[in-house]
Design a protein around this motif. Structure first.
Motif, mmCIF file in Angstrom:
data_model
loop_
_atom_site.group_PDB
_atom_site.id
_atom_site.type_symbol
_atom_site.label_atom_id
_atom_site.label_comp_id
_atom_site.label_asym_id
_atom_site.label_seq_id
_atom_site.Cartn_x
_atom_site.Cartn_y
_atom_site.Cartn_z
ATOM 1 N N ARG A 54 123.944 46.845 76.451
ATOM 2 C CA ARG A 54 123.708 45.664 75.625
ATOM 3 C C ARG A 54 124.985 44.870 75.436
ATOM 4 O O ARG A 54 124.990 43.634 75.526
ATOM 5 C CB ARG A 54 123.146 46.095 74.267
ATOM 6 N N ASP A 55 126.108 45.581 75.192
ATOM 7 C CA ASP A 55 127.390 44.877 75.047
ATOM 8 C C ASP A 55 127.781 44.192 76.350
ATOM 9 O O ASP A 55 128.315 43.069 76.344
ATOM 10 C CB ASP A 55 128.478 45.873 74.621
ATOM 11 N N GLU A 57 125.721 43.081 78.651
ATOM 12 C CA GLU A 57 124.859 41.908 78.810
ATOM 13 C C GLU A 57 125.328 40.758 77.926
ATOM 14 O O GLU A 57 125.297 39.595 78.338
ATOM 15 C CB GLU A 57 123.408 42.266 78.467
ATOM 16 N N SER A 91 116.964 45.823 81.819
ATOM 17 C CA SER A 91 116.997 45.464 80.404
ATOM 18 C C SER A 91 116.163 44.236 80.088
ATOM 19 O O SER A 91 116.146 43.786 78.943
ATOM 20 C CB SER A 91 118.446 45.225 79.968
ATOM 21 N N THR A 94 113.700 44.828 77.378
ATOM 22 C CA THR A 94 114.217 45.219 76.079
ATOM 23 C C THR A 94 114.372 44.001 75.185
ATOM 24 O O THR A 94 114.328 42.856 75.632
ATOM 25 C CB THR A 94 115.570 45.925 76.234
ATOM 26 N N SER A 96 117.078 43.083 73.579
ATOM 27 C CA SER A 96 118.333 42.375 73.860
ATOM 28 C C SER A 96 118.211 41.515 75.115
ATOM 29 O O SER A 96 118.736 40.398 75.168
ATOM 30 C CB SER A 96 119.475 43.383 74.018
ATOM 31 N N GLY A 97 117.532 42.021 76.169
ATOM 32 C CA GLY A 97 117.333 41.222 77.379
ATOM 33 C C GLY A 97 116.492 39.990 77.112
ATOM 34 O O GLY A 97 116.799 38.890 77.602
#
Length: 433
Positions: A54-55, A57, A91, A94, A96-97
């Motif tokens: 996530r970081d 991305e 991702s 997800t 975050s994506g």
């Protein structure tokens, strides 16, 4: 064995059994604890990887995707400005994506809206400025033309002719800018000879002396395409002359093809690099409106205006550097057959600015005086009735390509100006529509 000994032995066995059972339970508990600890460590590692992804991305969005999207819009490559893809495609499902993709979509929407506002403001400002300058330019050229016709002093004519020629070049450039903003370039109400159309475009460029046009052509252009084609040819001839050495000629050839005509413009310049040719072809064959905000700094209006004329009227322009007669570049204008017409009947062809400059003034047959028209026909109410008087056919006149004027060629320059007046000088009201 005594009873006491038996009791003690049984107690020891029971204690041993209890101890064994406790040991077994303790081992099972330790195994469960070890398994739970391993599962916890695996879940922790998975969570750490998810956080790291996530970081990553987020950094990819901030450092790569958003700058790439902005750069694509700034460079005019909006088709490639989709913001790129996720660093980890998995991702996309997800939260975050989805959030990262939502940020890209919101930024793209804001860019589109801001770009549309900027383009609209630029188009409106340029259109208003061009319209006012065109009106002044046409009035200026009318006054200069009237002055040229009214003076007999050869020296004064020689000084006025360059002024009139400069006015024609100025108006041509204003017409190109006007076309880019969606305005009409003006039109002739009647068909015109292709030779006259080519000469009209020739009269609007600076280095007209270097351009060699055919002496005669048997083709006629429909009135709706006369002014657009003259403007298109003027831009391409001017481009060929400006990008070749001053002492080299620019040759214009006309060929009849299956779907119409081709007008070929050959120069002897240095040619174009593949990148420049690709950009020129993109401007000339643009399928939509050319954006003023994409023309660069400084803005180049010539090829963009030619592309707008092609898109609006159905012309096509092809570029190549292998078949140029001068070793430079060849521009081929394809005029479709639906924009060509048959030669008009000389008995019914009315006078127009186009037909007037196609023939030298000395070759025009004299017309009978207005007062010497014979008996007047009157109707039943006693009012005079119109009648058609056959017009004397005008002799065909062919002339070679214009030559550079000499130091005392005022009369010759005056004749050249009459032969290179714009095909149609639109009224100010027509340009305000």
């Amino acid at each position: 064995m005594t009873l006491i000994q038996q009791l003690l032995g049984g107690g020891l066995l029971a204690a041993l059994a209890v101890a064994v059972a406790a040991a077994v339970r303790s081992g099972r508990s330790a195994a469960r604890s070890a398994k739970a600890a391993a599962e916890a460590r695996a879940e922790l590692a998975l969570a750490q990887r998810a956080v790291a992804a996530r970081d990553a991305e987020a950094r990819h969005l901030a450092e790569t995707r958003l700058p790439g999207l902005l750069l694509a819009w700034q460079s005019g490559s909006r088709a490639q400005g989709d913001g790129g893809t996720l660093l980890h495609p998995g991702s996309a499902v997800t939260a975050s994506g989805s959030a990262a993709q939502s940020v890209i979509e919101q930024v793209r929407t804001m860019l589109e809206e801001a770009d549309a506002r900027a383009e609209g403001a630029a188009r409106s400002a340029v259109q208003a400025t061009t319209r006012s300058l065109q009106i002044l330019g046409y009035e200026f050229q009318v006054n200069v033309s009237d002055l040229i016709k009214s003076v007999d002093d050869q020296e004064l004519l020689a000084r006025l002719m360059p002024v009139d020629h400069l006015a024609s070049q100025l108006l041509r450039r204003l017409q190109v800018v006007a076309v880019l903003t969606g305005m009409w370039p003006g039109r002739s109400r009647e068909a015109a000879p292709l030779l006259s159309v080519a000469r009209s475009g020739l009269g609007r460029i600076k280095d007209y002396e270097r351009v060699q046009v055919p002496a005669s052509l048997p083709y006629y252009v429909d009135g709706t395409a006369v002014e657009p084609l003259a403007l298109l040819l003027a831009e391409l001839m001017d481009n060929a002359a400006r990008h070749s050495a001053p002492q080299t000629p620019v040759q214009v050839l006309v060929r009849e093809v299956h779907n119409g005509l081709t007008v070929e413009i050959h120069d002897a310049g240095a040619g174009m690099t593949p990148e420049v040719q690709l950009r020129a072809e993109r401007l000339l064959n643009s399928a939509g409106k050319v954006r003023l905000t994409d023309l660069g700094t400084p803005a180049g209006f010539g090829l963009a205006g030619a592309g707008a004329l092609c898109h609006r009227y159905g012309f096509r322009v092809l570029l190549d550097q292998q078949l140029s007669h001068g070793g430079g570049c060849r521009a081929v204008v394809v005029v479709p057959r639906n924009l060509l017409v048959a030669a008009p009947d000389p008995l019914t062809q009315s006078e127009s600015p186009v037909s007037a400059f196609a023939t030298a003034p000395s070759a025009v047959a004299p017309q009978p005086p207005l007062g010497d028209s014979g008996p007047v026909d009157r109707g039943s109410d006693g009012l005079p009735q119109r009648r058609r008087t056959p017009r004397t056919p005008r002799p065909q006149q062919t002339s070679p390509a214009p030559q550079p004027p000499g130091p005392s060629a005022g009369a010759a320059m005056a004749n050249f100006a009459r032969g290179t007046q714009p095909i149609h000088r639109p009224d100010p009201e027509e340009h305000t529509q």
